[in-house]
Scaffold this motif. Sequence first.
Motif, PDB file in Angstrom:
ATOM      1  N   LEU A 111      25.528  50.751  20.783  1.00 55.03           N
ATOM      2  CA  LEU A 111      25.532  49.539  21.596  1.00 55.03           C
ATOM      3  C   LEU A 111      25.341  48.360  20.660  1.00 55.03           C
ATOM      4  N   LEU A 112      26.369  47.521  20.547  1.00 47.32           N
ATOM      5  CA  LEU A 112      26.356  46.399  19.612  1.00 47.32           C
ATOM      6  C   LEU A 112      25.848  45.147  20.327  1.00 47.32           C
ATOM      7  N   THR A 113      24.704  44.617  19.879  1.00 47.30           N
ATOM      8  CA  THR A 113      24.100  43.449  20.520  1.00 47.30           C
ATOM      9  C   THR A 113      23.774  42.349  19.521  1.00 47.30           C
ATOM     10  N   THR A 114      24.405  42.366  18.367  1.00 39.51           N
ATOM     11  CA  THR A 114      24.125  41.359  17.344  1.00 39.51           C
ATOM     12  C   THR A 114      24.701  40.007  17.765  1.00 39.51           C
ATOM     13  N   LYS A 115      24.351  38.980  17.018  1.00 37.52           N
ATOM     14  CA  LYS A 115      25.063  37.709  17.122  1.00 37.52           C
ATOM     15  C   LYS A 115      26.495  37.930  16.647  1.00 37.52           C
ATOM     16  N   SER A 125      28.040  48.436   7.945  1.00 36.48           N
ATOM     17  CA  SER A 125      26.920  49.048   7.230  1.00 36.48           C
ATOM     18  C   SER A 125      26.600  50.448   7.755  1.00 36.48           C
ATOM     19  N   VAL A 126      27.067  50.778   8.967  1.00 33.78           N
ATOM     20  CA  VAL A 126      26.813  52.119   9.509  1.00 33.78           C
ATOM     21  C   VAL A 126      28.108  52.926   9.678  1.00 33.78           C
ATOM     22  N   PHE A 127      29.236  52.403   9.229  1.00 36.29           N
ATOM     23  CA  PHE A 127      30.484  53.165   9.290  1.00 36.29           C
ATOM     24  C   PHE A 127      30.368  54.548   8.659  1.00 36.29           C
ATOM     25  N   PRO A 128      29.671  54.701   7.509  1.00 36.60           N
ATOM     26  CA  PRO A 128      29.585  56.038   6.897  1.00 36.60           C
ATOM     27  C   PRO A 128      28.933  57.084   7.803  1.00 36.60           C
ATOM     28  N   ARG A 129      28.223  56.647   8.821  1.00 41.72           N
ATOM     29  CA  ARG A 129      27.551  57.597   9.713  1.00 41.72           C
ATOM     30  C   ARG A 129      28.373  57.906  10.967  1.00 41.72           C
ATOM     31  N   PHE A 130      29.539  57.273  11.098  1.00 40.20           N
ATOM     32  CA  PHE A 130      30.404  57.564  12.239  1.00 40.20           C
ATOM     33  C   PHE A 130      31.025  58.945  12.058  1.00 40.20           C
ATOM     34  N   ARG A 131      30.995  59.740  13.113  1.00 43.53           N
ATOM     35  CA  ARG A 131      31.576  61.074  13.062  1.00 43.53           C
ATOM     36  C   ARG A 131      32.396  61.328  14.320  1.00 43.53           C
ATOM     37  N   ASP A 132      33.543  61.949  14.122  1.00 50.05           N
ATOM     38  CA  ASP A 132      34.416  62.326  15.240  1.00 50.05           C
ATOM     39  C   ASP A 132      34.720  61.090  16.094  1.00 50.05           C
ATOM     40  N   GLN A 133      34.617  61.243  17.420  1.00 50.20           N
ATOM     41  CA  GLN A 133      34.909  60.138  18.318  1.00 50.20           C
ATOM     42  C   GLN A 133      33.647  59.327  18.604  1.00 50.20           C
ATOM     43  N   VAL A 134      33.698  58.046  18.279  1.00 49.71           N
ATOM     44  CA  VAL A 134      32.550  57.163  18.464  1.00 49.71           C
ATOM     45  C   VAL A 134      32.830  56.212  19.619  1.00 49.71           C
ATOM     46  N   ASN A 135      31.885  56.108  20.529  1.00 48.60           N
ATOM     47  CA  ASN A 135      31.959  55.128  21.614  1.00 48.60           C
ATOM     48  C   ASN A 135      31.206  53.881  21.180  1.00 48.60           C
ATOM     49  N   LEU A 136      31.940  52.784  21.034  1.00 48.26           N
ATOM     50  CA  LEU A 136      31.359  51.520  20.589  1.00 48.26           C
ATOM     51  C   LEU A 136      31.313  50.553  21.771  1.00 48.26           C
ATOM     52  N   PHE A 137      30.103  50.280  22.271  1.00 49.37           N
ATOM     53  CA  PHE A 137      29.910  49.365  23.391  1.00 49.37           C
ATOM     54  C   PHE A 137      29.611  47.976  22.827  1.00 49.37           C
ATOM     55  N   VAL A 138      30.506  47.033  23.072  1.00 47.29           N
ATOM     56  CA  VAL A 138      30.373  45.690  22.505  1.00 47.29           C
ATOM     57  C   VAL A 138      29.756  44.763  23.544  1.00 47.29           C
ATOM     58  N   MET A 139      28.510  44.370  23.309  1.00 48.27           N
ATOM     59  CA  MET A 139      27.786  43.461  24.204  1.00 48.27           C
ATOM     60  C   MET A 139      27.335  42.248  23.397  1.00 48.27           C
ATOM     61  N   LEU A 144      35.583  38.740  22.987  1.00 44.15           N
ATOM     62  CA  LEU A 144      37.035  38.800  22.800  1.00 44.15           C
ATOM     63  C   LEU A 144      37.396  38.534  21.339  1.00 44.15           C
ATOM     64  N   ALA A 145      36.753  37.535  20.748  1.00 39.12           N
ATOM     65  CA  ALA A 145      36.999  37.234  19.336  1.00 39.12           C
ATOM     66  C   ALA A 145      36.369  38.289  18.438  1.00 39.12           C
ATOM     67  N   VAL A 146      35.186  38.755  18.804  1.00 43.65           N
ATOM     68  CA  VAL A 146      34.490  39.763  17.997  1.00 43.65           C
ATOM     69  C   VAL A 146      35.302  41.047  17.922  1.00 43.65           C
ATOM     70  N   VAL A 147      35.854  41.486  19.049  1.00 44.64           N
ATOM     71  CA  VAL A 147      36.621  42.738  19.056  1.00 44.64           C
ATOM     72  C   VAL A 147      37.874  42.621  18.188  1.00 44.64           C
ATOM     73  N   ILE A 166      34.530  49.771  23.899  1.00 43.12           N
ATOM     74  CA  ILE A 166      34.226  49.641  25.325  1.00 43.12           C
ATOM     75  C   ILE A 166      33.455  48.334  25.512  1.00 43.12           C
ATOM     76  N   TYR A 167      33.962  47.480  26.361  1.00 44.67           N
ATOM     77  CA  TYR A 167      33.299  46.199  26.590  1.00 44.67           C
ATOM     78  C   TYR A 167      32.080  46.355  27.500  1.00 44.67           C
ATOM     79  N   ALA A 168      31.053  45.603  27.194  1.00 42.79           N
ATOM     80  CA  ALA A 168      29.895  45.459  28.073  1.00 42.79           C
ATOM     81  C   ALA A 168      29.509  43.987  28.060  1.00 42.79           C
ATOM     82  N   CYS A 169      28.863  43.546  29.108  1.00 37.12           N
ATOM     83  CA  CYS A 169      28.540  42.125  29.216  1.00 37.12           C
ATOM     84  C   CYS A 169      27.214  41.972  29.957  1.00 37.12           C
TER      85      CYS A 169
END
Length: 392
Positions: A111-115, A125-139, A144-147, A166-169
Amino acid sequence: MTIHILGAGSIGLLYASYMRMVPQKRLPICLLLQKHHAAKVNSYINDFNFHISRPEIASQELTKIICQGHTDINKFVWVKLTDIRGKVHIQDVPCEIIGDHNSYRDISNILLTTKAPQAVEALESVFPRFRDQVNLFVMTNGSLAVVDEIHSSLVRNGIESDVKIIYACSTHGAIRSRTDSEVGEDLKHGVQSFSVTHTGSGQTFIEGKCNVSRELYDVWNESALNPCLVSSEAMYVINWKKLAANCAINPLTALRKCRNGELLTSSTRRLSYEDTTVMTDLDYNNPEIFYRLIREVSDVAVAESHKMRIGDQEKRELQYDQLVDFVKMVVDQTSQNKSSMMQDVLSKQYPTEVNYLNGFISRLGSHISDVGVQANTYIAEEIEKVTCSFKK
Protein backbone atom coordinates in the motif's frame (compact mmCIF):
# COMPACT_ATOMS: atom_id res chain seq x y z
CA MET A 1 -0.17 -12.63 3.52
CA THR A 2 1.20 -9.32 4.75
CA ILE A 3 0.23 -5.81 3.63
CA HIS A 4 3.39 -3.72 3.48
CA ILE A 5 2.62 -0.02 3.96
CA LEU A 6 5.14 2.26 2.27
CA GLY A 7 4.95 5.80 3.58
CA ALA A 8 5.02 6.91 7.22
CA GLY A 9 3.18 10.17 6.68
CA SER A 10 -0.22 11.02 8.05
CA ILE A 11 -2.23 8.68 5.80
CA GLY A 12 0.16 5.73 6.12
CA LEU A 13 0.18 6.01 9.92
CA LEU A 14 -3.59 6.49 10.05
CA TYR A 15 -4.28 3.32 8.09
CA ALA A 16 -1.59 1.30 9.87
CA SER A 17 -3.04 2.28 13.25
CA TYR A 18 -6.64 1.48 12.40
CA MET A 19 -5.68 -1.83 10.78
CA ARG A 20 -3.84 -2.83 13.98
CA MET A 21 -6.97 -2.05 15.99
CA VAL A 22 -9.12 -4.57 14.10
CA PRO A 23 -10.02 -7.53 16.37
CA GLN A 24 -7.58 -10.44 16.03
CA LYS A 25 -5.49 -8.36 13.63
CA ARG A 26 -6.36 -10.88 10.97
CA LEU A 27 -4.63 -9.06 8.11
CA PRO A 28 -0.94 -8.72 9.05
CA ILE A 29 0.73 -5.42 8.22
CA CYS A 30 4.29 -4.15 8.12
CA LEU A 31 5.23 -0.48 8.02
CA LEU A 32 8.24 0.10 5.76
CA LEU A 33 10.40 2.84 7.26
CA GLN A 34 13.40 4.85 6.11
CA LYS A 35 16.77 4.78 7.88
CA HIS A 36 16.13 8.14 9.57
CA HIS A 37 13.28 6.46 11.48
CA ALA A 38 15.73 4.06 13.17
CA ALA A 39 15.69 5.96 16.48
CA LYS A 40 11.97 5.32 16.88
CA VAL A 41 12.40 1.63 16.08
CA ASN A 42 15.37 1.24 18.39
CA SER A 43 13.58 2.92 21.28
CA TYR A 44 10.66 0.50 21.13
CA ILE A 45 10.06 -1.12 24.52
CA ASN A 46 7.83 -4.15 24.71
CA ASP A 47 6.17 -2.99 27.92
CA PHE A 48 2.42 -3.08 28.54
CA ASN A 49 2.19 -1.20 31.83
CA PHE A 50 -0.01 1.46 30.28
CA HIS A 51 -3.52 1.63 28.84
CA ILE A 52 -3.68 0.80 25.14
CA SER A 53 -7.02 -0.76 24.26
CA ARG A 54 -7.62 -3.90 26.36
CA PRO A 55 -6.37 -3.13 29.91
CA GLU A 56 -8.19 -6.14 31.36
CA ILE A 57 -5.93 -8.53 29.45
CA ALA A 58 -2.82 -9.73 31.21
CA SER A 59 0.50 -8.68 29.71
CA GLN A 60 1.43 -12.18 28.56
CA GLU A 61 -1.89 -12.70 26.76
CA LEU A 62 -1.72 -9.23 25.27
CA THR A 63 1.72 -9.98 23.89
CA LYS A 64 0.31 -12.95 22.02
CA ILE A 65 -2.50 -10.85 20.54
CA ILE A 66 -0.23 -8.05 19.43
CA CYS A 67 2.29 -10.39 17.87
CA GLN A 68 -0.29 -12.67 16.25
CA GLY A 69 0.53 -13.25 12.62
CA HIS A 70 3.90 -11.53 12.89
CA THR A 71 6.23 -14.19 14.24
CA ASP A 72 8.66 -13.46 11.39
CA ILE A 73 8.78 -9.73 12.11
CA ASN A 74 10.80 -8.76 15.14
CA LYS A 75 10.76 -4.97 14.94
CA PHE A 76 7.97 -2.70 16.10
CA VAL A 77 7.35 1.00 16.44
CA TRP A 78 4.84 2.83 18.63
CA VAL A 79 2.15 4.90 16.92
CA LYS A 80 -0.03 7.24 18.94
CA LEU A 81 -3.38 7.74 17.20
CA THR A 82 -5.88 10.37 18.27
CA ASP A 83 -9.11 9.27 16.69
CA ILE A 84 -11.92 11.40 15.29
CA ARG A 85 -13.57 11.59 18.74
CA GLY A 86 -10.37 12.68 20.47
CA LYS A 87 -9.67 9.31 22.09
CA VAL A 88 -6.02 8.29 22.21
CA HIS A 89 -4.91 4.82 21.11
CA ILE A 90 -1.33 3.56 21.29
CA GLN A 91 -0.54 0.80 18.83
CA ASP A 92 2.65 -1.15 18.36
CA VAL A 93 3.01 -1.54 14.62
CA PRO A 94 5.27 -4.18 13.00
CA CYS A 95 7.90 -2.49 10.87
CA GLU A 96 11.11 -2.87 8.92
CA ILE A 97 13.84 -0.41 8.00
CA ILE A 98 14.29 -0.37 4.24
CA GLY A 99 17.81 -1.52 3.40
CA ASP A 100 18.31 -3.28 6.74
CA HIS A 101 20.20 -6.50 6.08
CA ASN A 102 17.43 -8.36 7.92
CA SER A 103 14.76 -7.02 5.57
CA TYR A 104 14.79 -9.94 3.20
CA ARG A 105 11.13 -10.97 3.18
CA ASP A 106 9.29 -10.98 -0.11
CA ILE A 107 6.68 -8.34 -0.83
CA SER A 108 3.48 -9.38 -2.57
CA ASN A 109 1.04 -6.66 -1.46
CA ILE A 110 2.05 -3.06 -0.92
CA LEU A 111 0.00 0.00 0.00
CA LEU A 112 1.74 3.14 -1.26
CA THR A 113 0.95 6.22 0.86
CA THR A 114 4.00 8.42 0.33
CA LYS A 115 3.96 11.99 -0.89
CA ALA A 116 3.75 12.04 -4.67
CA PRO A 117 7.33 13.33 -5.30
CA GLN A 118 8.81 10.49 -3.21
CA ALA A 119 6.65 7.67 -4.59
CA VAL A 120 8.86 6.26 -7.33
CA GLU A 121 12.13 6.50 -5.41
CA ALA A 122 10.54 4.83 -2.40
CA LEU A 123 9.10 2.02 -4.53
CA GLU A 124 12.36 1.42 -6.36
CA SER A 125 14.09 0.91 -3.01
CA VAL A 126 11.98 -2.22 -2.43
CA PHE A 127 11.85 -3.54 -6.02
CA PRO A 128 14.45 -6.24 -5.19
CA ARG A 129 11.95 -7.74 -2.74
CA PHE A 130 9.13 -8.02 -5.29
CA ARG A 131 8.34 -11.64 -6.11
CA ASP A 132 5.93 -13.19 -8.59
CA GLN A 133 2.72 -11.16 -8.90
CA VAL A 134 2.70 -8.02 -6.76
CA ASN A 135 -0.46 -6.06 -5.97
CA LEU A 136 0.46 -2.38 -5.75
CA PHE A 137 -2.26 -0.23 -4.15
CA VAL A 138 -1.60 3.43 -4.97
CA MET A 139 -3.11 5.79 -2.38
CA THR A 140 -1.37 9.09 -3.05
CA ASN A 141 -2.43 12.57 -3.99
CA GLY A 142 -1.97 13.11 -7.72
CA SER A 143 -2.27 9.36 -8.31
CA LEU A 144 -2.93 9.78 -12.04
CA ALA A 145 0.45 11.47 -12.50
CA VAL A 146 2.16 9.19 -9.98
CA VAL A 147 1.02 6.02 -11.76
CA ASP A 148 2.44 7.34 -15.05
CA GLU A 149 5.85 7.64 -13.37
CA ILE A 150 5.50 4.27 -11.65
CA HIS A 151 4.70 2.54 -14.93
CA SER A 152 7.76 4.09 -16.58
CA SER A 153 9.91 2.88 -13.68
CA LEU A 154 8.47 -0.66 -13.88
CA VAL A 155 9.26 -0.75 -17.61
CA ARG A 156 12.83 0.50 -17.02
CA ASN A 157 13.35 -2.22 -14.44
CA GLY A 158 11.75 -4.93 -16.59
CA ILE A 159 9.07 -5.87 -14.07
CA GLU A 160 5.96 -4.25 -15.55
CA SER A 161 4.32 -7.64 -16.14
CA ASP A 162 4.88 -8.67 -12.50
CA VAL A 163 3.06 -5.74 -10.88
CA LYS A 164 -0.68 -5.09 -10.90
CA ILE A 165 -1.43 -1.43 -10.18
CA ILE A 166 -4.64 -0.91 -8.20
CA TYR A 167 -5.95 2.55 -7.38
CA ALA A 168 -7.09 3.49 -3.90
CA CYS A 169 -8.23 6.87 -2.67
CA SER A 170 -8.74 8.33 0.79
CA THR A 171 -10.74 11.44 1.66
CA HIS A 172 -9.94 11.20 5.39
CA GLY A 173 -8.15 14.10 7.00
CA ALA A 174 -5.10 13.42 9.15
CA ILE A 175 -2.15 15.31 10.56
CA ARG A 176 1.13 13.76 11.62
CA SER A 177 3.21 15.48 14.25
CA ARG A 178 6.49 16.44 12.58
CA THR A 179 8.46 16.36 15.82
CA ASP A 180 10.30 13.40 17.28
CA SER A 181 9.29 14.33 20.81
CA GLU A 182 8.16 11.76 23.32
CA VAL A 183 4.47 11.04 23.60
CA GLY A 184 4.12 12.13 27.21
CA GLU A 185 2.73 9.94 29.93
CA ASP A 186 1.42 7.27 27.54
CA LEU A 187 4.81 5.59 27.26
CA LYS A 188 7.87 5.25 29.41
CA HIS A 189 10.32 8.13 29.52
CA GLY A 190 12.65 8.18 26.50
CA VAL A 191 10.45 6.12 24.19
CA GLN A 192 9.82 7.78 20.84
CA SER A 193 6.73 7.25 18.76
CA PHE A 194 4.96 8.44 15.67
CA SER A 195 1.91 10.57 16.36
CA VAL A 196 -1.07 11.04 14.04
CA THR A 197 -4.43 12.74 14.53
CA HIS A 198 -7.56 11.81 12.58
CA THR A 199 -8.91 15.29 11.82
CA GLY A 200 -11.66 14.63 9.32
CA SER A 201 -13.89 11.65 8.61
CA GLY A 202 -14.13 10.63 4.97
CA GLN A 203 -14.22 7.57 2.76
CA THR A 204 -11.77 5.04 1.37
CA PHE A 205 -12.27 3.96 -2.22
CA ILE A 206 -10.52 0.89 -3.55
CA GLU A 207 -10.54 -0.57 -7.03
CA GLY A 208 -11.88 -4.13 -6.95
CA LYS A 209 -9.21 -5.67 -9.18
CA CYS A 210 -8.16 -8.59 -7.01
CA ASN A 211 -9.08 -10.72 -4.01
CA VAL A 212 -6.80 -8.66 -1.77
CA SER A 213 -8.98 -5.62 -2.50
CA ARG A 214 -11.87 -7.46 -0.89
CA GLU A 215 -9.76 -8.42 2.14
CA LEU A 216 -8.67 -4.82 2.60
CA TYR A 217 -12.26 -3.72 2.26
CA ASP A 218 -13.33 -6.16 5.00
CA VAL A 219 -10.63 -4.97 7.39
CA TRP A 220 -11.20 -1.28 6.70
CA ASN A 221 -14.92 -1.84 7.15
CA GLU A 222 -14.27 -2.99 10.73
CA SER A 223 -12.39 0.20 11.53
CA ALA A 224 -13.25 3.86 11.04
CA LEU A 225 -12.09 4.01 7.43
CA ASN A 226 -15.49 3.74 5.69
CA PRO A 227 -14.42 1.77 2.58
CA CYS A 228 -16.17 1.44 -0.74
CA LEU A 229 -15.22 -1.21 -3.30
CA VAL A 230 -15.65 0.26 -6.80
CA SER A 231 -15.20 -0.66 -10.46
CA SER A 232 -12.26 0.56 -12.51
CA GLU A 233 -14.58 2.95 -14.36
CA ALA A 234 -15.87 4.45 -11.12
CA MET A 235 -12.32 4.67 -9.75
CA TYR A 236 -11.25 6.64 -12.82
CA VAL A 237 -13.91 9.25 -12.08
CA ILE A 238 -13.04 9.31 -8.36
CA ASN A 239 -9.39 9.99 -9.17
CA TRP A 240 -10.36 12.98 -11.31
CA LYS A 241 -12.73 14.33 -8.67
CA LYS A 242 -10.04 14.02 -6.01
CA LEU A 243 -7.59 15.74 -8.39
CA ALA A 244 -10.02 18.61 -8.92
CA ALA A 245 -10.34 19.07 -5.16
CA ASN A 246 -6.57 18.93 -4.66
CA CYS A 247 -5.91 21.40 -7.49
CA ALA A 248 -8.39 23.95 -6.13
CA ILE A 249 -7.87 23.55 -2.37
CA ASN A 250 -4.26 22.61 -1.68
CA PRO A 251 -2.29 25.32 -3.48
CA LEU A 252 -4.73 28.14 -2.70
CA THR A 253 -4.70 27.38 1.02
CA ALA A 254 -0.91 27.15 0.89
CA LEU A 255 -0.56 30.51 -0.87
CA ARG A 256 -3.16 32.26 1.28
CA LYS A 257 -2.09 30.44 4.46
CA CYS A 258 -5.66 29.65 5.43
CA ARG A 259 -7.79 26.68 6.42
CA ASN A 260 -9.89 24.94 3.79
CA GLY A 261 -13.13 26.57 4.90
CA GLU A 262 -11.69 30.05 4.49
CA LEU A 263 -11.35 29.63 0.72
CA LEU A 264 -15.01 30.43 0.16
CA THR A 265 -17.27 32.79 2.06
CA SER A 266 -20.99 33.41 1.86
CA SER A 267 -20.27 36.40 -0.36
CA THR A 268 -18.19 34.43 -2.87
CA ARG A 269 -20.14 34.24 -6.11
CA ARG A 270 -20.36 30.85 -7.77
CA LEU A 271 -19.17 31.24 -11.34
CA SER A 272 -20.86 29.56 -14.29
CA TYR A 273 -18.75 27.72 -16.82
CA GLU A 274 -19.02 30.70 -19.18
CA ASP A 275 -17.96 33.13 -16.45
CA THR A 276 -14.70 31.25 -15.93
CA THR A 277 -13.81 31.42 -19.62
CA VAL A 278 -13.76 35.24 -19.62
CA MET A 279 -11.99 35.61 -16.30
CA THR A 280 -8.63 37.26 -16.97
CA ASP A 281 -7.36 38.15 -13.49
CA LEU A 282 -4.88 35.47 -12.45
CA ASP A 283 -4.42 36.35 -8.80
CA TYR A 284 -4.44 33.63 -6.16
CA ASN A 285 -6.10 36.06 -3.74
CA ASN A 286 -9.04 36.49 -6.11
CA PRO A 287 -11.81 34.17 -4.79
CA GLU A 288 -12.97 33.47 -8.34
CA ILE A 289 -9.77 31.66 -9.33
CA PHE A 290 -11.09 28.71 -7.31
CA TYR A 291 -13.69 28.14 -10.04
CA ARG A 292 -11.27 28.76 -12.90
CA LEU A 293 -9.00 25.99 -11.61
CA ILE A 294 -11.89 23.53 -11.43
CA ARG A 295 -13.11 24.42 -14.92
CA GLU A 296 -9.68 23.72 -16.38
CA VAL A 297 -9.50 20.36 -14.61
CA SER A 298 -12.95 19.53 -15.97
CA ASP A 299 -11.97 20.44 -19.54
CA VAL A 300 -8.88 18.21 -19.37
CA ALA A 301 -10.76 15.38 -17.66
CA VAL A 302 -13.55 15.38 -20.24
CA ALA A 303 -11.03 15.39 -23.09
CA GLU A 304 -9.06 12.54 -21.51
CA SER A 305 -12.21 10.51 -20.80
CA HIS A 306 -12.83 10.12 -24.54
CA LYS A 307 -9.75 7.86 -24.62
CA MET A 308 -11.26 5.59 -21.95
CA ARG A 309 -14.02 3.03 -22.14
CA ILE A 310 -16.34 4.59 -19.57
CA GLY A 311 -20.07 5.20 -19.69
CA ASP A 312 -21.96 8.42 -20.29
CA GLN A 313 -22.89 8.65 -16.60
CA GLU A 314 -19.24 8.58 -15.56
CA LYS A 315 -18.41 11.24 -18.17
CA ARG A 316 -21.20 13.48 -16.86
CA GLU A 317 -19.62 13.40 -13.40
CA LEU A 318 -16.55 15.08 -14.89
CA GLN A 319 -18.54 18.08 -16.14
CA TYR A 320 -17.81 21.47 -14.57
CA ASP A 321 -20.95 21.83 -12.44
CA GLN A 322 -20.62 18.31 -11.01
CA LEU A 323 -16.96 18.89 -10.12
CA VAL A 324 -17.77 22.21 -8.47
CA ASP A 325 -20.44 20.52 -6.35
CA PHE A 326 -17.95 17.86 -5.28
CA VAL A 327 -15.10 20.25 -4.46
CA LYS A 328 -17.39 22.59 -2.49
CA MET A 329 -18.61 19.56 -0.53
CA VAL A 330 -15.00 18.68 0.31
CA VAL A 331 -14.36 22.28 1.42
CA ASP A 332 -17.40 22.13 3.72
CA GLN A 333 -16.51 18.72 5.16
CA THR A 334 -12.88 19.69 5.81
CA SER A 335 -13.47 23.34 6.67
CA GLN A 336 -11.25 23.24 9.77
CA ASN A 337 -8.44 21.29 8.12
CA LYS A 338 -5.08 22.59 7.00
CA SER A 339 -4.30 21.09 3.62
CA SER A 340 -1.22 18.91 3.22
CA MET A 341 0.36 21.47 0.89
CA MET A 342 -0.21 24.27 3.37
CA GLN A 343 1.47 22.15 6.04
CA ASP A 344 4.40 21.53 3.68
CA VAL A 345 4.80 25.26 2.99
CA LEU A 346 4.57 26.20 6.66
CA SER A 347 7.21 23.58 7.53
CA LYS A 348 9.35 24.58 4.51
CA GLN A 349 9.18 21.20 2.80
CA TYR A 350 10.40 20.89 -0.79
CA PRO A 351 9.21 19.74 -3.23
CA THR A 352 5.47 19.97 -2.71
CA GLU A 353 2.96 17.87 -4.67
CA VAL A 354 1.99 20.74 -6.97
CA ASN A 355 3.78 19.18 -9.96
CA TYR A 356 1.47 16.15 -9.64
CA LEU A 357 -1.64 18.28 -9.28
CA ASN A 358 -1.80 21.63 -11.08
CA GLY A 359 1.42 20.87 -12.96
CA PHE A 360 -0.10 17.63 -14.25
CA ILE A 361 -3.16 19.51 -15.55
CA SER A 362 -0.88 22.10 -17.13
CA ARG A 363 1.15 19.45 -18.96
CA LEU A 364 -1.86 17.45 -20.15
CA GLY A 365 -3.80 20.54 -21.23
CA SER A 366 -0.91 21.89 -23.28
CA HIS A 367 -1.35 18.92 -25.65
CA ILE A 368 -5.12 19.27 -26.03
CA SER A 369 -6.48 21.70 -28.61
CA ASP A 370 -9.11 24.22 -27.48
CA VAL A 371 -8.30 23.65 -23.79
CA GLY A 372 -6.74 26.43 -21.76
CA VAL A 373 -4.87 25.71 -18.54
CA GLN A 374 -3.45 29.13 -17.73
CA ALA A 375 -4.75 29.21 -14.15
CA ASN A 376 -3.27 25.84 -13.20
CA THR A 377 0.02 26.78 -14.86
CA TYR A 378 0.06 30.07 -12.95
CA ILE A 379 -0.69 28.40 -9.61
CA ALA A 380 2.01 25.75 -10.13
CA GLU A 381 4.52 28.52 -10.86
CA GLU A 382 3.46 30.52 -7.79
CA ILE A 383 3.92 27.53 -5.48
CA GLU A 384 7.35 26.92 -7.01
CA LYS A 385 8.32 30.55 -6.37
CA VAL A 386 7.29 30.31 -2.73
CA THR A 387 8.99 26.97 -2.07
CA CYS A 388 12.13 27.01 -4.23
CA SER A 389 14.10 28.57 -1.40
CA PHE A 390 13.34 25.47 0.71
CA LYS A 391 15.57 23.27 -1.45
CA LYS A 392 18.23 21.51 0.58
